[in-house]
Design a protein around this motif. Structure first.
Motif, PDB file in Angstrom:
ATOM      1  N   SER A  28      -6.256   5.632  52.886  1.00 42.17           N
ATOM      2  CA  SER A  28      -7.405   6.351  52.627  1.00 42.17           C
ATOM      3  C   SER A  28      -8.437   6.287  53.712  1.00 42.17           C
ATOM      4  O   SER A  28      -9.066   7.322  53.763  1.00 42.17           O
ATOM      5  CB  SER A  28      -8.040   5.538  51.251  1.00 42.17           C
ATOM      6  OG  SER A  28      -7.126   5.672  50.065  1.00 42.17           O
ATOM      7  N   GLN A  61     -10.307   9.669  55.355  1.00 39.48           N
ATOM      8  CA  GLN A  61     -11.680   9.909  54.500  1.00 39.48           C
ATOM      9  C   GLN A  61     -12.759  10.459  55.218  1.00 39.48           C
ATOM     10  O   GLN A  61     -13.635  11.157  54.486  1.00 39.48           O
ATOM     11  CB  GLN A  61     -12.248   8.634  53.759  1.00 39.48           C
ATOM     12  CG  GLN A  61     -12.643   7.465  54.659  1.00 39.48           C
ATOM     13  CD  GLN A  61     -12.952   6.035  54.263  1.00 39.48           C
ATOM     14  OE1 GLN A  61     -12.472   6.016  52.939  1.00 39.48           O
ATOM     15  NE2 GLN A  61     -13.313   5.186  54.702  1.00 39.48           N
ATOM     16  N   ASP A  69     -12.636  14.000  54.735  1.00 40.05           N
ATOM     17  CA  ASP A  69     -12.605  14.440  53.397  1.00 40.05           C
ATOM     18  C   ASP A  69     -13.701  15.660  53.100  1.00 40.05           C
ATOM     19  O   ASP A  69     -13.686  16.632  52.384  1.00 40.05           O
ATOM     20  CB  ASP A  69     -12.632  13.388  52.420  1.00 40.05           C
ATOM     21  CG  ASP A  69     -11.209  12.611  52.209  1.00 40.05           C
ATOM     22  OD1 ASP A  69     -10.472  13.334  52.935  1.00 40.05           O
ATOM     23  OD2 ASP A  69     -11.273  11.714  51.477  1.00 40.05           O
ATOM     24  N   ASN A 102      -4.145  12.287  46.124  1.00 40.34           N
ATOM     25  CA  ASN A 102      -3.658  11.287  46.553  1.00 40.34           C
ATOM     26  C   ASN A 102      -2.329  10.792  45.458  1.00 40.34           C
ATOM     27  O   ASN A 102      -2.584  10.870  44.437  1.00 40.34           O
ATOM     28  CB  ASN A 102      -4.419  10.335  46.387  1.00 40.34           C
ATOM     29  CG  ASN A 102      -5.285   9.816  47.864  1.00 40.34           C
ATOM     30  OD1 ASN A 102      -5.415  10.891  48.649  1.00 40.34           O
ATOM     31  ND2 ASN A 102      -5.958   8.805  47.944  1.00 40.34           N
ATOM     32  N   ASP A 161      -3.755  14.445  36.413  1.00 40.80           N
ATOM     33  CA  ASP A 161      -3.840  13.141  36.163  1.00 40.80           C
ATOM     34  C   ASP A 161      -2.754  12.323  36.612  1.00 40.80           C
ATOM     35  O   ASP A 161      -2.515  11.218  36.586  1.00 40.80           O
ATOM     36  CB  ASP A 161      -4.169  12.795  34.633  1.00 40.80           C
ATOM     37  CG  ASP A 161      -3.032  13.395  33.676  1.00 40.80           C
ATOM     38  OD1 ASP A 161      -2.134  13.889  34.412  1.00 40.80           O
ATOM     39  OD2 ASP A 161      -3.129  13.321  32.487  1.00 40.80           O
ATOM     40  N   GLN A 195      -3.322   9.817  41.845  1.00 42.78           N
ATOM     41  CA  GLN A 195      -4.490   8.798  41.851  1.00 42.78           C
ATOM     42  C   GLN A 195      -5.748   9.239  42.125  1.00 42.78           C
ATOM     43  O   GLN A 195      -7.062   8.676  41.557  1.00 42.78           O
ATOM     44  CB  GLN A 195      -4.130   7.581  42.782  1.00 42.78           C
ATOM     45  CG  GLN A 195      -3.030   6.645  42.358  1.00 42.78           C
ATOM     46  CD  GLN A 195      -1.720   7.156  41.978  1.00 42.78           C
ATOM     47  OE1 GLN A 195      -1.061   7.890  42.800  1.00 42.78           O
ATOM     48  NE2 GLN A 195      -1.177   7.290  40.771  1.00 42.78           N
ATOM     49  N   GLU A 196      -5.918  10.302  42.892  1.00 46.25           N
ATOM     50  CA  GLU A 196      -7.016  11.146  43.430  1.00 46.25           C
ATOM     51  C   GLU A 196      -6.823  12.542  43.168  1.00 46.25           C
ATOM     52  O   GLU A 196      -5.694  12.903  43.801  1.00 46.25           O
ATOM     53  CB  GLU A 196      -7.840  10.505  44.719  1.00 46.25           C
ATOM     54  CG  GLU A 196      -8.995  11.414  44.978  1.00 46.25           C
ATOM     55  CD  GLU A 196      -9.503  11.137  46.333  1.00 46.25           C
ATOM     56  OE1 GLU A 196     -10.368  11.989  46.851  1.00 46.25           O
ATOM     57  OE2 GLU A 196      -9.055  10.276  46.936  1.00 46.25           O
ATOM     58  N   MET A 212      -9.117  15.878  44.024  1.00 48.81           N
ATOM     59  CA  MET A 212     -10.450  16.387  44.362  1.00 48.81           C
ATOM     60  C   MET A 212     -10.283  18.093  44.661  1.00 48.81           C
ATOM     61  O   MET A 212      -9.459  18.151  45.663  1.00 48.81           O
ATOM     62  CB  MET A 212     -11.290  15.660  45.374  1.00 48.81           C
ATOM     63  CG  MET A 212     -12.562  16.060  45.800  1.00 48.81           C
ATOM     64  SD  MET A 212     -12.814  17.804  46.636  1.00 48.81           S
ATOM     65  CE  MET A 212     -12.077  17.062  48.317  1.00 48.81           C
ATOM     66  N   ARG A 237      -1.327  11.301  50.840  1.00 49.01           N
ATOM     67  CA  ARG A 237      -2.393  11.778  51.036  1.00 49.01           C
ATOM     68  C   ARG A 237      -2.367  13.036  51.653  1.00 49.01           C
ATOM     69  O   ARG A 237      -2.113  13.431  52.677  1.00 49.01           O
ATOM     70  CB  ARG A 237      -3.741  11.110  51.839  1.00 49.01           C
ATOM     71  CG  ARG A 237      -5.121  11.546  51.323  1.00 49.01           C
ATOM     72  CD  ARG A 237      -6.213  10.524  52.093  1.00 49.01           C
ATOM     73  NE  ARG A 237      -7.365  11.042  51.884  1.00 49.01           N
ATOM     74  CZ  ARG A 237      -8.213  10.758  50.768  1.00 49.01           C
ATOM     75  NH1 ARG A 237      -7.613  10.165  49.827  1.00 49.01           N
ATOM     76  NH2 ARG A 237      -9.487  10.880  50.420  1.00 49.01           N
TER      77      ARG A 237
END
Length: 279
Positions: free
Chosen positions: A4, A8, A11, A19, A67, A70-71, A73, A108
């Motif tokens: 992360s 990040q 991002d 992720n 879902d 885990q992330e 966006m 990621r």
């Protein structure tokens, strides 16, 4: 997670960030649709749809719900790009396809938009590898116009049963013939190969049959070369839904449970090889 912090700071410019604690959840489902080099990625608020096409007659789609990540966006309503699927799978398995027990590769995945590469940050055991894969603008995928309102026949089978059928049929056949009917033979698979004709019948009351909905008798043939890639999805699935519409277009929808018990779907569409005259 080191992964992360590794990315990040970048991002803020990305239109898509996804992720996964276990990259195998993505690689396994993508392997199930690998029949051509290039794949179209479509990201929406619902998750990722990955599409592969062959000869405008067959389309494979993998659906990975948001879902499961885990992330997840997304800065735009929809993000679409094309990548080389073979290269992507090689990157996802860069630490080896069969990790040691208790060890997983974290992923990621970032994309900044048109003209930018798809960037993968992969981390295992504290080691981070960064892969950048060129993207291109995809052609519009084929719309098979397959809608539930036009579905004439539908069965849901346990995948083990369909695997058994394929092991007994003659796969040297150029076509697979599928008969679905309200009366006998109900659901029949037929091949016409080097060792002669072979049939595999299912009773509508079979323990292997979870659902049987047939409105009318329909027989269609499909090129075996177009259907064979779908056996990769069959191999990792629990159940399969077999549907045909009024034109004879075939939908094979596979329910796949990943390592964490989450459910994804793989769907194949295939046009009939020969038109069957309506009775």
């Amino acid at each position: 997670m080191p992964l992360s912090t590794e990315s990040q700071s970048e991002d803020v410019q990305d239109v898509l960030v996804a992720n996964l604690d276990n990259a195998r959840s993505l690689s396994n489902i993508l392997k199930a649709i690998t029949c051509k080099d290039h794949a179209i990625f479509t990201a929406t608020a619902n998750g990722l749809k990955v599409t592969v096409e062959d000869c405008k007659c067959m389309q494979a789609n993998a659906f990975i719900q948001a879902d499961i990540f885990q992330e997840f966006m997304l800065k735009d309503d929809i993000v679409v790009f094309q990548v080389n699927l073979t290269v992507l799978l090689d990157c996802l398995n860069i630490f080896g396809g069969s990790p040691a027990a208790g060890v997983s590769t974290a992923l990621r995945m970032c994309y900044r938009g048109y003209g930018h590469p798809l960037t993968l940050f992969l981390e295992e055991g504290g080691v981070v590898t960064v892969c950048k894969i060129n993207t291109s603008e995809p052609e519009e995928p084929i719309d098979f116009e397959f809608s539930s309102s036009n579905v004439t026949n539908k069965v849901i089978l346990l995948s083990e049963s369909l695997k058994e059928a394929f092991s007994e049929l003659d796969m040297t056949s150029e076509v697979l013939e599928i008969t679905m009917s309200p009366s006998q033979p109900y659901f029949r698979l037929s091949t016409f190969g080097n060792s002669g004709n072979a049939h595999y019948d299912y009773s509508k009351d079979s323990d292997m049959m979870e659902l049987f909905q047939c409105d009318r008798t329909q027989t269609n043939r499909y090129k075996m070369s177009l259907l064979k890639p779908s056996t990769k999805a069959l191999a990792i699935s629990c159940k399969v839904s077999v549907r045909t519409d009024s034109r004879g277009v075939l939908s094979l929808q596979y329910l796949v449970r990943n390592d964490d018990g989450q459910i994804c779907f793989v769907e194949y569409f295939c046009c009939p090889d020969e038109e069957v005259e309506e009775g």
